[in-house]
Write an enzyme that holds these catalytic residues in place. Structure first.
Site, mmCIF file in Angstrom:
data_model
loop_
_atom_site.group_PDB
_atom_site.id
_atom_site.type_symbol
_atom_site.label_atom_id
_atom_site.label_comp_id
_atom_site.label_asym_id
_atom_site.label_seq_id
_atom_site.Cartn_x
_atom_site.Cartn_y
_atom_site.Cartn_z
ATOM 1 N N TYR A 134 0.821 -1.214 0.000
ATOM 2 C CA TYR A 134 0.000 0.000 0.000
ATOM 3 C C TYR A 134 0.859 1.270 0.000
ATOM 4 O O TYR A 134 0.338 2.365 0.132
ATOM 5 C CB TYR A 134 -0.922 0.009 1.232
ATOM 6 C CG TYR A 134 -2.089 -0.950 1.136
ATOM 7 C CD1 TYR A 134 -1.879 -2.333 1.107
ATOM 8 C CD2 TYR A 134 -3.400 -0.491 1.100
ATOM 9 C CE1 TYR A 134 -2.949 -3.221 1.041
ATOM 10 C CE2 TYR A 134 -4.469 -1.369 1.028
ATOM 11 C CZ TYR A 134 -4.239 -2.731 1.007
ATOM 12 O OH TYR A 134 -5.303 -3.606 0.936
ATOM 13 N N LYS A 185 5.543 -14.428 3.763
ATOM 14 C CA LYS A 185 5.700 -15.338 2.623
ATOM 15 C C LYS A 185 7.190 -15.338 2.284
ATOM 16 O O LYS A 185 7.594 -15.137 1.136
ATOM 17 C CB LYS A 185 4.815 -14.832 1.473
ATOM 18 C CG LYS A 185 4.702 -15.753 0.285
ATOM 19 C CD LYS A 185 3.997 -17.075 0.561
ATOM 20 C CE LYS A 185 4.209 -18.014 -0.616
ATOM 21 N NZ LYS A 185 3.838 -19.389 -0.341
ATOM 22 N N ASP A 218 -0.091 -18.614 3.223
ATOM 23 C CA ASP A 218 -1.006 -19.571 2.577
ATOM 24 C C ASP A 218 -1.427 -20.662 3.568
ATOM 25 O O ASP A 218 -2.600 -21.007 3.687
ATOM 26 C CB ASP A 218 -0.386 -20.158 1.294
ATOM 27 C CG ASP A 218 1.045 -20.645 1.468
ATOM 28 O OD1 ASP A 218 1.666 -20.405 2.521
ATOM 29 O OD2 ASP A 218 1.564 -21.288 0.518
ATOM 30 N N ASP A 242 -5.109 -7.535 5.030
ATOM 31 C CA ASP A 242 -6.380 -7.182 4.390
ATOM 32 C C ASP A 242 -7.143 -8.447 4.012
ATOM 33 O O ASP A 242 -8.328 -8.600 4.313
ATOM 34 C CB ASP A 242 -6.106 -6.331 3.143
ATOM 35 C CG ASP A 242 -7.386 -5.960 2.418
ATOM 36 O OD1 ASP A 242 -8.359 -5.571 3.098
ATOM 37 O OD2 ASP A 242 -7.429 -6.073 1.182
ATOM 38 N N ASP A 246 -10.747 -10.407 5.944
ATOM 39 C CA ASP A 246 -12.042 -10.761 5.343
ATOM 40 C C ASP A 246 -12.351 -12.224 5.650
ATOM 41 O O ASP A 246 -13.496 -12.583 5.944
ATOM 42 C CB ASP A 246 -12.054 -10.530 3.820
ATOM 43 C CG ASP A 246 -12.622 -9.161 3.430
ATOM 44 O OD1 ASP A 246 -12.403 -8.196 4.195
ATOM 45 O OD2 ASP A 246 -13.288 -9.062 2.379
HETATM 46 C C1 IPM Z 1 -10.117 -2.506 4.183
HETATM 47 C C2 IPM Z 1 -10.400 -2.190 2.727
HETATM 48 C C3 IPM Z 1 -9.383 -1.199 2.167
HETATM 49 C C4 IPM Z 1 -8.010 -1.834 2.250
HETATM 50 C C5 IPM Z 1 -9.678 -0.726 0.732
HETATM 51 C C6 IPM Z 1 -11.050 -0.074 0.631
HETATM 52 C C7 IPM Z 1 -8.641 0.206 0.195
HETATM 53 O O1 IPM Z 1 -10.449 -3.362 1.980
HETATM 54 O O2 IPM Z 1 -10.108 -1.582 5.011
HETATM 55 O O3 IPM Z 1 -9.940 -3.677 4.515
HETATM 56 O O4 IPM Z 1 -7.582 -2.524 1.322
HETATM 57 O O5 IPM Z 1 -7.343 -1.647 3.262
HETATM 58 MN MN MN Z 2 -10.342 -5.156 3.171
#
Ligand code: IPM
Ligand code: MN
Ligand code: NAD
Length: 346
Positions: A134, A185, A218, A242, A246
């Site tokens: 990032y 990794k 992984d 990130d 999720d």
């Molecule tokens: C998160 C989101 C952001 C990220 C995006 C919207 C840039 O996915 O906060 O997890 O990748 O950090």
């Molecule tokens: Mn995210």
């Protein structure tokens, strides 16, 4: 004690819907807080081309105790340039280097894994939040030709890696955890991996009381699904964090349940649900407000208002136990009814 000043950036899509309820719940908690709302987001950008007004970040950093954010992203804005500037801008300009994302299952009913109980899913992912992939370094060569090349650099500084690893160990100590796992990794990405490994060894040596584990990312993704109970605190880089968070959200019932804090100890920090603006359900009273409300509770705890935070967490837990849920987690309530139930059961 003077009131804590909270900057509210509800943002786009369901961000606006869920943050309205987070504010109601914060008020109901009895916390001594006052809110200032900011209109940063897609509507504003499409209206006047401003993503973050001049001095916007220093206003947040110097004028507020914390920031409560919703979500940023709108299909009308190409590449979501506004979201990058606002959200990644806050993380970078406020130097919020530790993205703390709890993965905590509140009730077996919410977990997609079979025979999974709240004891099985209760860990925290600490995501490096200011560098890695990032870092926005790179470029495009021969754009628009058949020979086009895009380079995206993975930036890892000793300072950046050291502070987030140290944060993970400190977080473990403060929360009675005995184990920290670092994930990278380094078998393939050898330059960045070597730096992470060396910092991990060096800083880890200062925490003899904490058990240290390592997994390639992984393998970790697999283990988070197969045997999540073994994890207590996980520290990893920005991109892996990130993706893993999720997955972590899924273990808790979905993105609607997941909370986060973007933290720099001692400075104005920012709290937001893990989910995005969900254009597919925005404006339809379908969004789950619990992730945003839980993020508001994290914010209060961070500000030292631990009793008020605990009250909010308890109300969320009762809502889950009494099935006061939105459709994403198997319920029938709308955003409003769910949010109002929580606010009235503090
Ligand atoms: C998160 C989101 C952001 C990220 C995006 C919207 C840039 O996915 O906060 O997890 O990748 O950090
Ligand atoms: Mn995210
Ligand atoms: P998303 O999190 O917005 O949605 C993914 C899926 O989860 C969708 O089907 C959505 O309906 C569902 N979902 C998400 N939150 C929910 C909630 N609270 N209740 C019920 N269902 C929920 O991710 P996406 O679709 O990949 O991204 C949409 C936009 O949001 C994009 O512009 C993206 O860049 C942005 N985004 C922003 C943030 C942020 O601001 N922190 C985080 C992630 C994505």
């Amino acid at each position: 004690m003077s009131k804590k000043k909270i900057a509210v950036l509800a943002g786009d899509g369901i961000g606006k819907e869920v943050i309205a309820h987070a504010i109601d719940v914060l008020r109901a908690s009895g916390a001594e807080v006052e809110f200032t709302e900011f209109d940063w987001g897609a509507d504003r950008y499409l209206r006047d081309s401003v993503t973050v007004p001049a001095d916007g970040f220093s206003l947040l950093a110097n004028g507020f105790d914390a920031v409560l954010a919703g979500a940023f992203g709108d299909p009308r804005v190409q590449f979501n340039i506004h979201a990058r500037e606002i959200l990644l801008g806050m993380r970078s300009h406020l130097d919020l280097y530790a993205n703390v994302r709890p993965v905590k299952l509140l009730d077996s009913l919410l977990c997609p894994l079979k025979d999974c109980s709240p004891e099985d899913v209760n860990f925290t992912i600490i995501r490096e939040n200011t560098e890695g992939m990032y870092g926005d370094l790179g470029g495009v060569f021969k754009r628009g030709t058949a020979d086009e090349i895009a380079v995206q650099e993975d930036v890892n500084t000793w300072k950046g890696v050291e502070r987030v690893i140290r944060y993970a160990f400190e977080h473990a100590r403060q929360h009675g955890r005995r184990r920290v796992l670092m994930s990278d990794k380094s078998n393939a990405l050898t330059h960045a991996g070597s730096l992470w490994q060396r910092v991990w060894q060096e800083v880890g040596g200062e925490y003899p009381d904490i058990e240290k584990q390592h997994m390639y990312v992984d393998a970790l993704a697999l283990a988070m699904v197969r045997a999540p109970r073994q994890f207590e605190v996980i520290v990893t880089n920005n991109l892996f964090g990130d993706i893993l968070t999720d997955l972590g959200a899924a273990l808790q019932g979905g993105l609607g349940m997941a909370a986060s804090g973007n933290i720099h100890p001692g400075r104005t920090s920012m709290f937001e649900p893990v989910h995005g603006s969900a254009p597919d359900i925005a404006g339809r009273d379908l969004a789950n407000p619990m992730g945003a409300i839980a993020s508001a509770a994290m914010m209060l705890a961070h500000l030292g208002l631990t009793q008020e935070a605990a009250r909010i967490d308890a109300a969320i837990l009762s809502a889950v136990r009494q099935r006061k849920l939105t459709p994403d987690v198997g319920g029938t309530l709308g955003t409003r009814a769910c949010g109002e139930w929580i606010a009235s059961h503090i």
